[in-house]
Scaffold this active site. Structure first.
Site, short mmCIF file in Angstrom:
data_model
loop_
_atom_site.label_atom_id
_atom_site.label_comp_id
_atom_site.label_asym_id
_atom_site.label_seq_id
_atom_site.Cartn_x
_atom_site.Cartn_y
_atom_site.Cartn_z
N ALA A 1 -10.64 7.81 40.30
CA ALA A 1 -10.72 6.60 39.48
C ALA A 1 -11.73 6.88 38.37
O ALA A 1 -12.88 7.22 38.66
CB ALA A 1 -11.16 5.42 40.33
N VAL B 1 -15.01 9.57 41.98
CA VAL B 1 -15.38 9.05 40.66
C VAL B 1 -15.09 10.12 39.60
O VAL B 1 -15.62 11.23 39.65
CB VAL B 1 -16.87 8.63 40.62
CG1 VAL B 1 -17.22 8.07 39.25
CG2 VAL B 1 -17.18 7.63 41.73
N LYS B 2 -14.21 9.76 38.67
CA LYS B 2 -13.79 10.71 37.63
C LYS B 2 -14.67 10.50 36.40
O LYS B 2 -14.75 9.38 35.86
CB LYS B 2 -12.31 10.47 37.32
CG LYS B 2 -11.61 11.65 36.68
CD LYS B 2 -10.11 11.38 36.63
CE LYS B 2 -9.35 12.49 35.97
NZ LYS B 2 -7.95 12.13 35.72
N VAL B 3 -15.32 11.57 35.96
CA VAL B 3 -16.36 11.48 34.93
C VAL B 3 -16.04 12.48 33.81
O VAL B 3 -15.72 13.64 34.09
CB VAL B 3 -17.74 11.85 35.57
CG1 VAL B 3 -18.84 11.79 34.54
CG2 VAL B 3 -18.05 10.96 36.76
#
Ligand code: G3P
Length: 218
Positions: free
Chosen positions: A60, A86-88
């Site tokens: 996400a 967590v996509k950063v």
């Protein structure tokens, strides 16, 4: 090799999951918008819905670009479900946030990676996954698969634990080439996964077997 499906479309995620070979899902803000998922609560609910369909890592993506914002968003996302990653984005503030999440036991996927140098930075920060974009590199006239090979080699040289998640896959051959190169994960459109099934000799061979059986058995 892990297979992720690169979509926010629930029907496609169900179809991929029903095949029994799905290990995870990746999304991005464009894919969410494509499905008409707008507004913070709807977006969060959608991630939970994806997590309830399949038991595997679900990326996400944050939309903040400063450390505090990425951290705040990431903590909310990670709290949604145990499978959220967590996509950063690969920017300075993103790398700082990846280090923070890694130190706090939160899985991350470093996205928008287009060079080996960026891959080294993400691994140093402790990213769980690294997403080099094959198709978009190809689109610029460079070789996306060569980049995958280069990163796999560098990570092996140093024993980095970050998994190479080949993204921006455009066809079934990209998947096969990634397997040859030793990518840990491929995230693909459903069509590229389904393309792996296809071979004309399988179709004609099956037709022959069934027709021979019918002739012999009536
Ligand atoms: O989720 C990131 C990536 O897979 C995007 O692919 O096809 O938009 O370049 P594409």
């Amino acid at each position: 090799m892990k297979f992720f499906v690169d979509t926010a479309n629930l029907a496609q995620i169900r179809e991929a999951n029903d095949l029994g070979i799905l290990d995870g899902v990746t999304t991005n803000p464009s894919l969410m918008a494509k499905e008409g998922i707008v507004g913070q609560q709807n977006i969060l609910d959608h991630y939970v819905e994806i997590c309830n369909i399949m038991d595997g890592d679900v990326s996400a993506e944050v939309i903040s670009t400063d450390f505090e914002g990425i951290k705040r968003e990431g903590l909310i996302l990670a709290d949604l479900h145990k499978n959220i990653v967590v996509k950063v984005p690969m920017i300075k503030e993103g790398v700082k946030a990846i280090k923070f999440f890694s130190d706090n036991g939160i899985k991350t996927n470093c996205t928008l990676v287009f060079s080996a140098g960026q891959a080294i930075l993400a691994a140093k920060a402790g990213a769980t996954y690294l997403s080099p974009f094959i198709g978009r590199v190809d689109d610029t006239g460079w070789d996306g698969l060569q980049l995958i090979g280069q990163i796999v080699e560098i990570y092996r040289n140093y024993g980095f634990q970050t998994e190479v998640l080949a993204a921006s896959i455009r066809n079934s051959n990209h998947i096969i080439k990634c397997a040859e190169l030793g990518a840990d994960v491929v995230t693909c459109p459903l069509s590229s996964i389904l393309g792996l099934f296809k071979h004309p000799l399988t179709d004609s061979g099956l037709e022959q077997f069934l027709s021979d059986h019918k002739k012999a058995n009536g």
